[in-house]
Design a protein around this motif. Sequence first.
Motif, PDB file in Angstrom:
ATOM      1  N   ILE A 101       0.779  -0.951  -0.088  1.00  0.00           N
ATOM      2  CA  ILE A 101       0.312   0.319   0.034  1.00  0.00           C
ATOM      3  C   ILE A 101       0.552   1.349   0.072  1.00  0.00           C
ATOM      4  N   GLU A 102       2.292   1.154  -0.504  1.00  0.00           N
ATOM      5  CA  GLU A 102       3.598   2.236   0.129  1.00  0.00           C
ATOM      6  C   GLU A 102       3.208   2.714  -1.695  1.00  0.00           C
ATOM      7  N   ILE A 103       2.116   3.046  -1.910  1.00  0.00           N
ATOM      8  CA  ILE A 103       2.185   3.449  -3.312  1.00  0.00           C
ATOM      9  C   ILE A 103       0.905   5.429  -2.813  1.00  0.00           C
ATOM     10  N   GLU A 104       1.189   6.142  -3.696  1.00  0.00           N
ATOM     11  CA  GLU A 104       0.621   7.907  -3.400  1.00  0.00           C
ATOM     12  C   GLU A 104      -0.332   7.081  -3.338  1.00  0.00           C
ATOM     13  N   GLU A 105      -1.724   6.855  -4.459  1.00  0.00           N
ATOM     14  CA  GLU A 105      -2.880   7.079  -4.392  1.00  0.00           C
ATOM     15  C   GLU A 105      -3.284   6.711  -2.730  1.00  0.00           C
ATOM     16  N   LEU A 106      -3.014   5.520  -2.827  1.00  0.00           N
ATOM     17  CA  LEU A 106      -3.685   5.077  -1.340  1.00  0.00           C
ATOM     18  C   LEU A 106      -2.803   5.635   0.131  1.00  0.00           C
ATOM     19  N   GLN A 107      -2.183   6.745  -0.159  1.00  0.00           N
ATOM     20  CA  GLN A 107      -2.370   7.301   0.907  1.00  0.00           C
ATOM     21  C   GLN A 107      -3.320   8.302   1.784  1.00  0.00           C
ATOM     22  N   VAL A 108      -3.870   8.320   0.902  1.00  0.00           N
ATOM     23  CA  VAL A 108      -5.299   8.651   1.471  1.00  0.00           C
ATOM     24  C   VAL A 108      -5.483   8.045   2.666  1.00  0.00           C
ATOM     25  N   TYR A 109      -5.428   6.367   2.613  1.00  0.00           N
ATOM     26  CA  TYR A 109      -6.548   5.412   3.491  1.00  0.00           C
ATOM     27  C   TYR A 109      -5.544   5.475   4.887  1.00  0.00           C
ATOM     28  N   ARG A 110      -4.401   6.380   4.498  1.00  0.00           N
ATOM     29  CA  ARG A 110      -3.171   6.067   6.164  1.00  0.00           C
ATOM     30  C   ARG A 110      -3.959   7.411   6.426  1.00  0.00           C
ATOM     31  N   GLU A 111      -3.837   9.148   5.925  1.00  0.00           N
ATOM     32  CA  GLU A 111      -4.039   9.957   6.660  1.00  0.00           C
ATOM     33  C   GLU A 111      -5.399   9.720   7.230  1.00  0.00           C
ATOM     34  N   LEU A 112      -6.361   9.797   6.414  1.00  0.00           N
ATOM     35  CA  LEU A 112      -7.759  10.041   7.014  1.00  0.00           C
ATOM     36  C   LEU A 112      -8.164   8.058   8.113  1.00  0.00           C
ATOM     37  N   ARG A 113      -7.403   8.343   9.127  1.00  0.00           N
ATOM     38  CA  ARG A 113      -7.783   7.658  10.365  1.00  0.00           C
ATOM     39  C   ARG A 113      -8.949   7.466  11.056  1.00  0.00           C
ATOM     40  N   GLU A 114      -8.362   8.925  11.018  1.00  0.00           N
ATOM     41  CA  GLU A 114     -10.317   8.558  12.026  1.00  0.00           C
ATOM     42  C   GLU A 114     -10.465  10.190  12.103  1.00  0.00           C
ATOM     43  N   ALA A 115     -10.016  11.290  12.228  1.00  0.00           N
ATOM     44  CA  ALA A 115     -10.533  12.386  12.783  1.00  0.00           C
ATOM     45  C   ALA A 115     -10.544  12.721  11.289  1.00  0.00           C
ATOM     46  N   ALA A 116     -10.058  13.236  10.725  1.00  0.00           N
ATOM     47  CA  ALA A 116      -9.072  13.672   9.872  1.00  0.00           C
ATOM     48  C   ALA A 116     -10.344  13.838   7.909  1.00  0.00           C
ATOM     49  N   PHE A 117      -9.986  15.797   7.758  1.00  0.00           N
ATOM     50  CA  PHE A 117     -10.582  15.108   6.727  1.00  0.00           C
ATOM     51  C   PHE A 117      -9.565  16.110   4.925  1.00  0.00           C
ATOM     52  N   ARG A 118      -9.899  15.670   3.718  1.00  0.00           N
ATOM     53  CA  ARG A 118      -8.898  17.018   2.969  1.00  0.00           C
ATOM     54  C   ARG A 118     -10.197  17.958   2.551  1.00  0.00           C
ATOM     55  N   SER A 119      -9.634  18.526   2.100  1.00  0.00           N
ATOM     56  CA  SER A 119      -9.897  19.951   1.820  1.00  0.00           C
ATOM     57  C   SER A 119     -11.517  19.613   0.387  1.00  0.00           C
ATOM     58  N   ASP A 120     -10.846  18.313  -0.215  1.00  0.00           N
ATOM     59  CA  ASP A 120     -11.757  17.717  -0.607  1.00  0.00           C
ATOM     60  C   ASP A 120     -13.516  16.995  -0.423  1.00  0.00           C
ATOM     61  N   ARG A 121     -13.122  17.311   1.148  1.00  0.00           N
ATOM     62  CA  ARG A 121     -14.425  16.091   1.589  1.00  0.00           C
ATOM     63  C   ARG A 121     -14.350  14.163   1.387  1.00  0.00           C
ATOM     64  N   SER A 122     -12.915  13.873   1.041  1.00  0.00           N
ATOM     65  CA  SER A 122     -13.031  12.586   1.189  1.00  0.00           C
ATOM     66  C   SER A 122     -13.050  12.247   2.628  1.00  0.00           C
ATOM     67  N   PHE A 123     -13.095  10.966   2.590  1.00  0.00           N
ATOM     68  CA  PHE A 123     -13.843  10.493   3.483  1.00  0.00           C
ATOM     69  C   PHE A 123     -13.661   8.755   3.907  1.00  0.00           C
ATOM     70  N   ILE A 124     -13.029   8.114   4.905  1.00  0.00           N
ATOM     71  CA  ILE A 124     -12.622   6.413   4.543  1.00  0.00           C
ATOM     72  C   ILE A 124     -13.596   6.012   5.565  1.00  0.00           C
ATOM     73  N   ALA A 125     -13.816   4.915   4.684  1.00  0.00           N
ATOM     74  CA  ALA A 125     -14.848   3.917   5.290  1.00  0.00           C
ATOM     75  C   ALA A 125     -14.407   2.233   5.771  1.00  0.00           C
ATOM     76  N   ASP A 126     -15.038   1.440   6.258  1.00  0.00           N
ATOM     77  CA  ASP A 126     -14.334   0.538   6.266  1.00  0.00           C
ATOM     78  C   ASP A 126     -14.925  -0.631   6.824  1.00  0.00           C
ATOM     79  N   SER A 127     -15.418  -1.793   7.170  1.00  0.00           N
ATOM     80  CA  SER A 127     -15.597  -2.829   7.230  1.00  0.00           C
ATOM     81  C   SER A 127     -16.704  -2.939   5.978  1.00  0.00           C
ATOM     82  N   PRO A 128     -17.483  -4.411   5.573  1.00  0.00           N
ATOM     83  CA  PRO A 128     -18.518  -4.400   4.680  1.00  0.00           C
ATOM     84  C   PRO A 128     -19.744  -4.108   4.456  1.00  0.00           C
TER      85      PRO A 128
END
Length: 259
Positions: free
Chosen positions: A8-35
């Motif tokens: 997962i050490e590639i640039e496009e996947l860093q959003v999954y690392r950055e947004l672990r809990e409360a963080a957001f990006r300016s583009d309103r990105s979020f991460i969800a997990d679990s099926p």
Amino acid sequence: MIIKIDTIEIEELQVYRELREAAFRSDRSFIADSPKVVNLLLESDIVIKSILATQEYYDEFYPLVTKKGVPKVYLTTKEEMGKIVGHKIHHNCMMHGIRPDDITLNAADEQIIMLDNITSSENVGSIARSAAALGVGTYLLPKSSPHPFNRRALRVSMGYAKMLKTHIYKDIFETISTLKEMGYRVYAAEVTPYSTMLRDLQPARKWVLIMGHEGRGIAQEILDVCDEIVTIEMQEGIKSFNVGVAASILMYELGKNNF
């Protein structure tokens, strides 16, 4: 596009690392997990940028993923996914999406749940899930509270936060004043000598329910500008419910005529 990766050490996947809990990006990105959460969001109109999952997840839910038209599906192992969160994980998929825009007050529904400095992501998520189940369509929160689309809150809500309109307010006093001008009756949930017992409450058609901080409750100066203070009857010696439980009981009683 299906992309099999060894790391997962590639640039496009860093959003999954950055947004672990409360963080957001300016583009309103979020991460969800679990099926359960990811699949619910796949069935919504939320914009999805990518999925990071195991081959097993993709094989099982291929029809759902393809129907949504997810632009990129990265396939890897649970071990690689676990490196993102820093510990062994039990789920087998994550999703990068764009959360909906927060609304203005003018777009609020007739029943509103409003938080005053709730600090726990779990409580924010629990209240979101209850609000969605009980038909309370609008969620008002201060900037200091976790957002319903932060990772943990979204997981606790089981993804049902997607059903709510969210408004982030700056000043609680100005917001309460505006809501009153819009015809809402503002209820505060607090234990005071002059609180209305829930069994005696006569709910208004348009209402706002304010839930206070997990430890401090609602400050007196806020109670002073609310229309009515309400409390839940409890056995002697019990001071309060968990804020998520209390919110669920109160929302049900305030809105039960809508069922």
